[in-house]
Structure formats: structure tokens, C-alpha cells
Design a protein around this motif. Structure first.
Motif, PDB file in Angstrom:
ATOM      1  N   GLU A 105      -5.442   4.213  -5.827  1.00  0.00           N
ATOM      2  CA  GLU A 105      -5.110   2.759  -5.837  1.00  0.00           C
ATOM      3  C   GLU A 105      -4.346   2.239  -7.189  1.00  0.00           C
ATOM      4  O   GLU A 105      -3.344   1.470  -7.070  1.00  0.00           O
ATOM      5  CB  GLU A 105      -6.022   1.785  -5.248  1.00  0.00           C
ATOM      6  CG  GLU A 105      -6.539   2.163  -3.672  1.00  0.00           C
ATOM      7  CD  GLU A 105      -7.332   3.357  -3.609  1.00  0.00           C
ATOM      8  OE1 GLU A 105      -7.783   3.860  -4.607  1.00  0.00           O
ATOM      9  OE2 GLU A 105      -7.368   3.782  -2.322  1.00  0.00           O
ATOM     10  N   LEU A 159      -3.431   3.660   9.190  1.00  0.00           N
ATOM     11  CA  LEU A 159      -3.467   2.770   8.290  1.00  0.00           C
ATOM     12  C   LEU A 159      -3.588   1.313   9.013  1.00  0.00           C
ATOM     13  O   LEU A 159      -3.134   1.024  10.097  1.00  0.00           O
ATOM     14  CB  LEU A 159      -1.961   2.626   7.649  1.00  0.00           C
ATOM     15  CG  LEU A 159      -1.751   3.794   6.651  1.00  0.00           C
ATOM     16  CD1 LEU A 159      -0.348   3.638   6.162  1.00  0.00           C
ATOM     17  CD2 LEU A 159      -2.729   3.983   5.579  1.00  0.00           C
ATOM     18  N   ARG A 212      -3.769   5.708   0.524  1.00  0.00           N
ATOM     19  CA  ARG A 212      -4.512   5.953   1.667  1.00  0.00           C
ATOM     20  C   ARG A 212      -3.898   7.274   2.292  1.00  0.00           C
ATOM     21  O   ARG A 212      -4.442   8.062   2.808  1.00  0.00           O
ATOM     22  CB  ARG A 212      -4.444   4.770   2.784  1.00  0.00           C
ATOM     23  CG  ARG A 212      -5.674   3.685   2.314  1.00  0.00           C
ATOM     24  CD  ARG A 212      -5.615   2.506   3.236  1.00  0.00           C
ATOM     25  NE  ARG A 212      -6.483   2.905   4.420  1.00  0.00           N
ATOM     26  CZ  ARG A 212      -7.298   2.069   4.782  1.00  0.00           C
ATOM     27  NH1 ARG A 212      -7.442   1.043   4.464  1.00  0.00           N
ATOM     28  NH2 ARG A 212      -7.758   2.379   6.024  1.00  0.00           N
TER      29      ARG A 212
END
Lengths: 213, 303
Positions: B8, A135, A177
Motif C-alpha cells: 500500500e 475488491l 490488493r
């Protein structure tokens, strides 16, 4: 032996004031109170014990200097202030090593506690550490503070010196993510036996408030 | 809407980050889409998984000791604060490099006792040569670390160029008027002894052998007795008062060596000279104070 103040009875703020007045031992007491959590943040953020040790040392030496000159102004909790300096030291290290290839974290370097199913816990921790390492720093730091270390969003915002909404956003995007990277672990989590025993102790994950009497 | 939500978007929804209209639309989609609902539960799992990472545990004792030593060195290097501390320290750029300590944690001891503990480590390590602890006020840590390859012939000059902090050593060396100039140059030029390249900071190998500065004088004597005598200057404040008095104002010495002179306990203080490339070398007794510096010897030396 000269008279020694009963440090245990002093708040963090009082110790910092003593440090600014020249008490050579006061800052050391503050360090002893907070170093384990500072260490945890640095280790989880950097993923490397040597780097984490350097970062915490850099940070505490800087904090020592700054606060000896009155640089700690009491507008934030001492632990928040120290965390902020440590996180900044971690950012600094990440920037400096950006040109270099990252060093994979070896299993031996992860401080997985002994109790519980150590192998499973260690493997889980390794996968998560590796995923976190992919990340961007801002997302990683936010997740380490909020999801791993148990700070509230507001507290993390104070440490990172950003708005609470920014912390939420970084956490949100960071988790998204991580989603594909941690997919293999999801099955494990649903099996209670595979969950490391430490999870049963939320108290240990809650940051203490050493500065509050 | 027929398109699936991005992870997201689902994540932002869970954090309450979506605008009301967007949130309503997302909820509506989720209500009829098993795939996106699975993403939502997967994100919740990610969050829960992160919370399962075991605590990093207490800071390893080797790291705690190292930091204690760094803070002790810091207190010794800049006891007066502003005057000595040149420029605002930036986090990270300011780094104190100290040999990792294998000894016990300093605990709640007085400043002078902690000074002595740090000094005791010097004495132990000094068996192999002069050990340097330096609190860097600036300089490139990476470069300093690289110079731990003490056999590197270029290390001395690089360290001399890059270091702004005082180097405090306890060589135990017995100096004389004849050897002082050479010794002073070596003290100033001595590369710092930094940590080992890897591993020494972890709990697994806290007792890494110290690096030895090749250019430093090899100690002819490093007896603990001699050091105890020198500890009269034990507190950082006393040392600072001594060096300030010698310099006529607040100043950061280039190097300090707890040593001997003509066989007697003495402290070698190297200050910047009146002009560039010049060193002022004072030899003072361990009882050096502003009232009586007890100067045993003074030499102006070309660096």
C-alpha cells in the motif's frame, strides 16, 4: 415525414435541452452516443452481463425521467452525468445482491473481441475480472474508470463525485490488493505476443468527447 | 528503516499520495531494497495489466433494443413529466421491465413510429396470450422478477400489490359489457412479464419465449389489422391526454389494453375508482381525445 432536426450536428447539451422540451427522440440520440462506454463500465464493474444490462437500463430510465424534468443542469458533461448515474445504479445492484453469493463469471459471458490471441486474451481477462471482483466496490469502480476505461483521475472524480485524491487513493489501494492476485499474469505481460492486440490501440481506450463539437 | 514497505505504501508513493517526509523515506528505502523495488515494478505491471483488458465491446444489440424499448415505455408512461412521475426516482429503484426485443433497433424514428414498433412486438408476442409491458415507478424489481414464474398462483396478487405503474397491453381481446368487469380485474392484477430468469439479456439468447400471464384474458383476436386501427391513439401524449381527460386531471391509469369492444377497435382504460378497492373502467374509441373521449362504455367495478 415531419421535419427532423439534424441530431448529428447537435451537442449532447443541446440534445438534453431538446429532451427537456419534450423532443421524444433527443434522449435516444444521447443514449446511442454513449451506451457502449456506459455498458463497458457496468459490465466491468458488475462482472455479469445480466446485471450490467439491468443497471444500465435502470440508470438510463432514471436519467430519462430526471432530465425530462430539467434534472440535467449542464454543470457536468453529459457523458460524465450519465456515467455517474450508471455507476450509482451499479452500486445499488451490488448492495442488493450482497446477501446473495456472487455468481462466477463464465468465459462465454466475457466479451473478448475476436482478433489477436483470443485464448490468451480471454484467460487474462477472466483472471483480471475475477481479481477485480474481490475488491470493494469503490476501489473497483475507480480502477475500472481510470485503469481499464482510460478516464483521467479528474474525470473519474467528477463521475464518482469525490475528490481527485480520493480517486488516486482508491486506485492505489485497489492495485495493491490486486498485486498477489495477478502475480501469475506478470510473466505473460512481459511477452509481447501474449499481450492482446487491443492494447496496441490506445485510441480505442480513450473516452471520446461526444458532447464537444 | 529496516522494515519493508507495505505494498500500500509503495502504491501510494507511486500515486504521489505520501506526505513529503514519508515519500523521501520510502524512496530511500526503495533505493537499497531489491524486494520493495520489485513490489514497485509489480504494481506498475498491475496497472499495465488492467489496461490490457479488452474493451467490453459495443453494447449487445439485445441490450440496446431492450433499453430502447424501456425508454419508449417510459415515454409512454410519463409523457408529462412531473405530474405523472410520483416522487423523485432513485437510481436503481426505478426500473422499467420490458420483454426483451428481438426486433431491429428502433433507429431514428419518430415517437409514434417507435410506439408502433413497440406495439408491433406486442402483436407478435400476443399470439400466446396477453403480454404486459409495465414501466414500474416503484416496487421491488427482485420481487417482480421472481413473479415471472407465471404459473405461480400468487403472482397476480403480488404484482397487483407491488406495481404502481400502468400496465399497457395489447390483448386484442373482444370485450363486451358482460366481460368487462372480469377483464378489468384481470388486467390490473396481471403479473408483469419480465425478463427470463437468466440468459435472455445476453446476445446469445435474445429470442426467449415470452412469459404469459395466466390470469389475463386469452386473446380471441390479435390481428395486426386491428392494431393498426388502434394506433390512432399511437402517441403517448394522445393516450395520456385521453386518460387525463377521462379522469378529470393528470392521473396514471392502472392498466390500458388495446383491444376490441363489441367487435370494434377500442381501448380499455382502467383508472382507480372513487374509493379504495374500486376500479373505473372506461372503454373508449381509438380516437379518444379531450375534445371527444368517445366513451363507449363505463363501469365502476369492485376490485
Amino acid at each position: 415525414v415531419p421535419d427532423r432536426p439534424a441530431y448529428a450536428d447537435l451537442t449532447d447539451q443541446e440534445l438534453m435541452a431538446r429532451h427537456a422540451e419534450g423532443d421524444a427522440d433527443a434522449f435516444g440520440e444521447v443514449v446511442r452516443r454513449h451506451r457502449d462506454r456506459l455498458w463497458a463500465v457496468a459490465l466491468r464493474t458488475l462482472g455479469d452481463p445480466d446485471e450490467a444490462a439491468d443497471a444500465v437500463q435502470d440508470a438510463l430510465v432514471s436519467a430519462f425521467r430526471a432530465s425530462a424534468r430539467g434534472g440535467y443542469r449542464g454543470d457536468a458533461a453529459v457523458t460524465t452525468w450519465l456515467h455517474r448515474i450508471v455507476v450509482n445504479a451499479c452500486i445499488d445492484r451490488v448492495r442488493r445482491r450482497r446477501a446473495r453469493p456472487s455468481v462466477p463469471t463464465s468465459p462465454e459471458d466475457l466479451d473478448v473481441p475476436a482478433p489477436g490471441d483470443q485464448t490468451a486474451a480471454r484467460e487474462t481477462a477472466i483472471v483480471i475480472e475475477s481479481a477485480l471482483a474481490t475488491l470493494p466496490f469503490d476501489q473497483r469502480a475507480a480502477l475500472v474508470l481510470v485503469d481499464l476505461q482510460g478516464w483521467s483521475v479528474d474525470e473519474a472524480a467528477a463521475i464518482l463525485e469525490v475528490a481527485p485524491g480520493t480517486v488516486k487513493s482508491r486506485c492505489s489501494r485497489g492495485r495493491a490488493r490486486l498485486l498477489p492476485l495477478l502475480a501469475d499474469l506478470r510473466g505473460n505481460r512481459r511477452t509481447p505476443e501474449a499481450v492482446p492486440s487491443e492494447k496496441a490501440e490506445p485510441v480505442a481506450r480513450t473516452p471520446a468527447r461526444g458532447e464537444q463539437p | 528503516m529496516s522494515d519493508h514497505l507495505s505494498p500500500e505504501t509503495v502504491s501510494d508513493l507511486a500515486e504521489g499520495l505520501l506526505a513529503p517526509n514519508d515519500a523521501s523515506a520510502a524512496e530511500a528505502h526503495l533505493a537499497g531494497c531489491a524486494e520493495c523495488s520489485d513490489v514497485r515494478s509489480a504494481l506498475a505491471d498491475v496497472r499495465a495489466l488492467l489496461a490490457t483488458v479488452p474493451d467490453a465491446g459495443p453494447m449487445p444489440a439485445s441490450v440496446a433494443d431492450r433499453i430502447d424499448a424501456a425508454l419508449t415505455a417510459e415515454a409512454a408512461a410519463s409523457p408529462a413529466g412531473d405530474e405523472v412521475d410520483q416522487g423523485a426516482p432513485t437510481v436503481g429503484a426505478a426500473a422499467a421491465t420490458v420483454t426483451p426485443l428481438a426486433g431491429r433497433r428502433a433507429g431514428r424514428t419518430s415517437r409514434s413510429m417507435r410506439w408502433l414498433q413497440a406495439a408491433a412486438v406486442f402483436v407478435v408476442l400476443a399470439a400466446g396470450g396477453a403480454i404486459v409491458v409495465s414501466a414500474l415507478q416503484s416496487g421491488n424489481k427482485d420481487q417482480e422478477s421472481s413473479t415471472t414464474a407465471a404459473a405461480d398462483a400468487g403472482a397476480e396478487s403480488r404484482a397487483a400489490a407491488g406495481s404502481a405503474g400502468p400496465k399497457i397491453t395489447s390483448s386484442g381481446q373482444n370485450y363486451s359489457a358482460d366481460s368487462l368487469a372480469t377483464a378489468a380485474r384481470a388486467l390490473v392484477a396481471a403479473p408483469m412479464v419480465a425478463r427470463q430468469d437468466s440468459g435472455s439479456l445476453t446476445a446469445k439468447s435474445p429470442e426467449a419465449a415470452p412469459q404469459v400471464a395466466p390470469g389475463s384474458p386469452s386473446p380471441t383476436q390479435s390481428s395486426p389489422d386491428g392494431f393498426v386501427a388502434l394506433s390512432a391513439t399511437g402517441s403517448a401524449a394522445k393516450l395520456q391526454a385521453c386518460t387525463d381527460s377521462l379522469a378529470g386531471g393528470p392521473i396514471q391509469p392502472l392498466a390500458v389494453d388495446f383491444a376490441r369492444y363489441d367487435g370494434n377497435p377500442a381501448v380499455i382504460v382502467v383508472l382507480p375508482g372513487a374509493k379504495s378497492g374500486q376500479l373505473w373502467v372506461y372503454v373508449v374509441g381509438p380516437d379518444c381525445s379531450p375534445a371527444d373521449e368517445h366513451v363507449l362504455q363505463f363501469q365502476a367495478v369492485t376490485q
